[in-house]
Write a protein that holds these residues in place. Structure first.
Motif, PDB file in Angstrom:
ATOM      1  N   ASN A 295      13.836  68.658   8.870  1.00 44.41           N
ATOM      2  CA  ASN A 295      14.656  68.729   7.661  1.00 44.41           C
ATOM      3  C   ASN A 295      15.497  69.994   7.635  1.00 44.41           C
ATOM      4  OD1 ASN A 295      13.616  66.317   6.847  1.00 44.41           O
ATOM      5  ND2 ASN A 295      12.529  67.105   5.064  1.00 44.41           N
ATOM      6  N   ASP A 296      15.006  71.061   8.288  1.00 43.25           N
ATOM      7  CA  ASP A 296      15.749  72.322   8.323  1.00 43.25           C
ATOM      8  C   ASP A 296      16.832  72.318   9.402  1.00 43.25           C
ATOM      9  OD1 ASP A 296      13.771  72.174  10.281  1.00 43.25           O
ATOM     10  OD2 ASP A 296      13.457  74.331  10.327  1.00 43.25           O
ATOM     11  N   ALA A 297      16.799  71.337  10.300  1.00 47.05           N
ATOM     12  CA  ALA A 297      17.782  71.295  11.387  1.00 47.05           C
ATOM     13  C   ALA A 297      18.046  69.851  11.823  1.00 47.05           C
ATOM     14  CB  ALA A 297      17.285  72.122  12.568  1.00 47.05           C
ATOM     15  N   PRO A 298      18.588  69.014  10.922  1.00 40.69           N
ATOM     16  CA  PRO A 298      18.896  67.650  11.340  1.00 40.69           C
ATOM     17  C   PRO A 298      19.997  67.669  12.391  1.00 40.69           C
ATOM     18  CG  PRO A 298      19.773  68.082   9.147  1.00 40.69           C
ATOM     19  CD  PRO A 298      18.967  69.284   9.545  1.00 40.69           C
ATOM     20  N   GLY A 299      20.053  66.642  13.187  1.00 43.21           N
ATOM     21  CA  GLY A 299      21.070  66.546  14.235  1.00 43.21           C
ATOM     22  C   GLY A 299      20.458  66.053  15.525  1.00 43.21           C
ATOM     23  N   VAL A 300      21.150  66.286  16.617  1.00 46.07           N
ATOM     24  CA  VAL A 300      20.689  65.789  17.916  1.00 46.07           C
ATOM     25  C   VAL A 300      19.324  66.391  18.229  1.00 46.07           C
ATOM     26  CG1 VAL A 300      21.158  65.742  20.396  1.00 46.07           C
ATOM     27  CG2 VAL A 300      23.027  65.398  18.768  1.00 46.07           C
ATOM     28  N   HIS A 301      18.393  65.533  18.609  1.00 47.03           N
ATOM     29  CA  HIS A 301      17.009  65.930  18.858  1.00 47.03           C
ATOM     30  C   HIS A 301      16.604  65.704  20.312  1.00 47.03           C
ATOM     31  CE1 HIS A 301      12.590  64.944  18.800  1.00 47.03           C
ATOM     32  NE2 HIS A 301      12.592  66.134  18.218  1.00 47.03           N
ATOM     33  N   HIS A 302      17.023  64.583  20.898  1.00 46.26           N
ATOM     34  CA  HIS A 302      16.608  64.278  22.264  1.00 46.26           C
ATOM     35  C   HIS A 302      17.565  63.278  22.899  1.00 46.26           C
ATOM     36  CE1 HIS A 302      14.843  60.890  20.021  1.00 46.26           C
ATOM     37  NE2 HIS A 302      15.000  60.210  21.140  1.00 46.26           N
ATOM     38  N   MET A 303      17.383  63.076  24.196  1.00 49.39           N
ATOM     39  CA  MET A 303      18.100  62.046  24.929  1.00 49.39           C
ATOM     40  C   MET A 303      17.084  61.148  25.602  1.00 49.39           C
ATOM     41  SD  MET A 303      21.229  64.226  26.555  1.00 49.39           S
ATOM     42  CE  MET A 303      20.271  65.681  26.940  1.00 49.39           C
ATOM     43  N   GLY A 304      17.291  59.857  25.503  1.00 45.74           N
ATOM     44  CA  GLY A 304      16.407  58.888  26.152  1.00 45.74           C
ATOM     45  C   GLY A 304      17.046  58.389  27.437  1.00 45.74           C
ATOM     46  N   MET A 305      16.284  58.400  28.510  1.00 44.65           N
ATOM     47  CA  MET A 305      16.788  58.029  29.836  1.00 44.65           C
ATOM     48  C   MET A 305      16.046  56.828  30.397  1.00 44.65           C
ATOM     49  SD  MET A 305      18.898  60.283  30.551  1.00 44.65           S
ATOM     50  CE  MET A 305      19.416  61.842  29.984  1.00 44.65           C
ATOM     51  N   TRP A 306      16.726  56.090  31.242  1.00 46.92           N
ATOM     52  CA  TRP A 306      16.066  55.085  32.068  1.00 46.92           C
ATOM     53  C   TRP A 306      15.648  55.781  33.355  1.00 46.92           C
ATOM     54  CZ3 TRP A 306      14.750  51.014  29.619  1.00 46.92           C
ATOM     55  CH2 TRP A 306      15.570  50.431  28.660  1.00 46.92           C
ATOM     56  N   VAL A 307      14.381  55.641  33.744  1.00 54.79           N
ATOM     57  CA  VAL A 307      13.903  56.188  35.013  1.00 54.79           C
ATOM     58  C   VAL A 307      13.021  55.151  35.690  1.00 54.79           C
ATOM     59  CG1 VAL A 307      13.991  58.589  34.223  1.00 54.79           C
ATOM     60  CG2 VAL A 307      11.859  57.306  33.988  1.00 54.79           C
ATOM     61  N   ASP A 308      12.939  55.237  37.009  1.00 60.70           N
ATOM     62  CA  ASP A 308      12.116  54.292  37.763  1.00 60.70           C
ATOM     63  C   ASP A 308      10.635  54.629  37.684  1.00 60.70           C
ATOM     64  OD1 ASP A 308      14.301  52.742  38.613  1.00 60.70           O
ATOM     65  OD2 ASP A 308      14.689  54.116  40.277  1.00 60.70           O
ATOM     66  N   ASP A 309      10.308  55.910  37.600  1.00 65.87           N
ATOM     67  CA  ASP A 309       8.918  56.351  37.610  1.00 65.87           C
ATOM     68  C   ASP A 309       8.745  57.442  36.552  1.00 65.87           C
ATOM     69  OD1 ASP A 309       6.419  57.583  38.204  1.00 65.87           O
ATOM     70  OD2 ASP A 309       6.598  57.016  40.322  1.00 65.87           O
ATOM     71  N   VAL A 310       8.189  57.067  35.395  1.00 69.44           N
ATOM     72  CA  VAL A 310       8.052  58.000  34.272  1.00 69.44           C
ATOM     73  C   VAL A 310       7.186  59.194  34.655  1.00 69.44           C
ATOM     74  CG1 VAL A 310       7.186  58.271  31.912  1.00 69.44           C
ATOM     75  CG2 VAL A 310       8.455  56.207  32.549  1.00 69.44           C
ATOM     76  N   LYS A 311       6.064  58.939  35.303  1.00 71.56           N
ATOM     77  CA  LYS A 311       5.155  60.031  35.664  1.00 71.56           C
ATOM     78  C   LYS A 311       5.825  61.013  36.631  1.00 71.56           C
ATOM     79  CE  LYS A 311       0.557  61.092  37.338  1.00 71.56           C
ATOM     80  NZ  LYS A 311      -0.750  60.563  37.729  1.00 71.56           N
ATOM     81  N   ALA A 312       6.438  60.518  37.683  1.00 67.56           N
ATOM     82  CA  ALA A 312       7.084  61.393  38.666  1.00 67.56           C
ATOM     83  C   ALA A 312       8.234  62.167  38.023  1.00 67.56           C
ATOM     84  CB  ALA A 312       7.583  60.581  39.862  1.00 67.56           C
ATOM     85  N   THR A 313       9.003  61.521  37.169  1.00 68.37           N
ATOM     86  CA  THR A 313      10.119  62.194  36.504  1.00 68.37           C
ATOM     87  C   THR A 313       9.609  63.270  35.560  1.00 68.37           C
ATOM     88  OG1 THR A 313      11.484  60.206  36.686  1.00 68.37           O
ATOM     89  CG2 THR A 313      12.164  61.866  35.054  1.00 68.37           C
ATOM     90  N   THR A 314       8.549  62.972  34.810  1.00 68.81           N
ATOM     91  CA  THR A 314       7.961  63.957  33.901  1.00 68.81           C
ATOM     92  C   THR A 314       7.451  65.160  34.685  1.00 68.81           C
ATOM     93  OG1 THR A 314       7.360  62.216  32.347  1.00 68.81           O
ATOM     94  CG2 THR A 314       6.212  64.321  32.115  1.00 68.81           C
ATOM     95  N   GLU A 315       6.775  64.918  35.802  1.00 70.05           N
ATOM     96  CA  GLU A 315       6.273  66.019  36.635  1.00 70.05           C
ATOM     97  C   GLU A 315       7.427  66.837  37.216  1.00 70.05           C
ATOM     98  OE1 GLU A 315       3.793  63.703  39.229  1.00 70.05           O
ATOM     99  OE2 GLU A 315       2.025  63.983  37.946  1.00 70.05           O
ATOM    100  N   ARG A 316       8.512  66.169  37.633  1.00 66.24           N
ATOM    101  CA  ARG A 316       9.681  66.886  38.171  1.00 66.24           C
ATOM    102  C   ARG A 316      10.307  67.760  37.095  1.00 66.24           C
ATOM    103  NH1 ARG A 316      15.005  66.171  38.028  1.00 66.24           N
ATOM    104  NH2 ARG A 316      14.910  64.083  37.130  1.00 66.24           N
ATOM    105  N   LEU A 317      10.452  67.227  35.889  1.00 63.43           N
ATOM    106  CA  LEU A 317      11.024  68.014  34.798  1.00 63.43           C
ATOM    107  C   LEU A 317      10.119  69.183  34.416  1.00 63.43           C
ATOM    108  CD1 LEU A 317      12.496  65.167  32.591  1.00 63.43           C
ATOM    109  CD2 LEU A 317      13.757  66.804  34.005  1.00 63.43           C
ATOM    110  N   ASP A 318       8.800  68.971  34.498  1.00 67.20           N
ATOM    111  CA  ASP A 318       7.851  70.046  34.213  1.00 67.20           C
ATOM    112  C   ASP A 318       8.031  71.197  35.210  1.00 67.20           C
ATOM    113  OD1 ASP A 318       5.584  71.103  32.725  1.00 67.20           O
ATOM    114  OD2 ASP A 318       4.432  70.732  34.564  1.00 67.20           O
ATOM    115  N   ARG A 319       8.256  70.850  36.467  1.00 66.40           N
ATOM    116  CA  ARG A 319       8.483  71.887  37.483  1.00 66.40           C
ATOM    117  C   ARG A 319       9.778  72.660  37.214  1.00 66.40           C
ATOM    118  NH1 ARG A 319       6.653  67.691  40.704  1.00 66.40           N
ATOM    119  NH2 ARG A 319       8.744  67.188  41.451  1.00 66.40           N
ATOM    120  N   LYS A 320      10.730  72.052  36.504  1.00 68.18           N
ATOM    121  CA  LYS A 320      11.984  72.718  36.148  1.00 68.18           C
ATOM    122  C   LYS A 320      11.842  73.492  34.839  1.00 68.18           C
ATOM    123  CE  LYS A 320      15.435  69.713  38.226  1.00 68.18           C
ATOM    124  NZ  LYS A 320      16.493  70.638  38.611  1.00 68.18           N
TER     125      LYS A 320
END
Length: 127
Positions: free
Chosen positions: A84-109
């Motif tokens: 409520n204190d900061a309405p607006g863009v919150h996230h982006m939703g992506m299509w990925v082939d492997d959710v787990k591998a993509t999540t782990e790759r993003l975690d490494r970044k």
């Protein structure tokens, strides 16, 4: 060129948190010339790091126009989409082939996992 965080062409939607979803549907619909899918209201299971599985009320809709859609979420105290204190863009939703591998790759970044449907260790892998 370094490894990109994601490919913009894989973007499915931009999630926008709102204080009042009905007002946001009217205002953004008019200004962006968007129409909206039927408003959805449900209890949403959500895994939070350090807290585990929680449930939050969720009210949301998507724009009918695409291919990259706008998702509106109504802010709820305690939920990852509260803002409520900061309405607006919150996230982006992506299509990925492997959710787990993509999540782990993003975690490494050093991308912070805010919430998920399950913990990373419980995500299925397509590998």
């Amino acid at each position: 060129m370094s490894d990109p965080t994601f490919n913009y062409q894989d973007l499915y939607h931009v999630g926008v948190r709102t204080v009042n979803i009905d007002k946001a549907m009217a205002d953004l619909g008019k200004s962006l010339r968007l129409t909206w899918a039927e408003l959805q209201v449900r209890e949403q299971p959500c895994w939070l790091p350090g807290k585990g599985l929680q449930k939050f009320p969720l009210k949301f809709t998507y724009s009918c126009e695409g291919p990259q859609h706008v998702e509106l979420l109504e802010s709820v105290p305690g939920a990852p989409w509260y803002g409520n204190d900061a309405p607006g863009v919150h996230h982006m939703g992506m299509w990925v082939d492997d959710v787990k591998a993509t999540t782990e790759r993003l975690d490494r970044k050093s991308t912070r996992l805010n919430s998920s449907h399950s913990s990373v260790s419980r995500m299925p892998s397509s590998a």
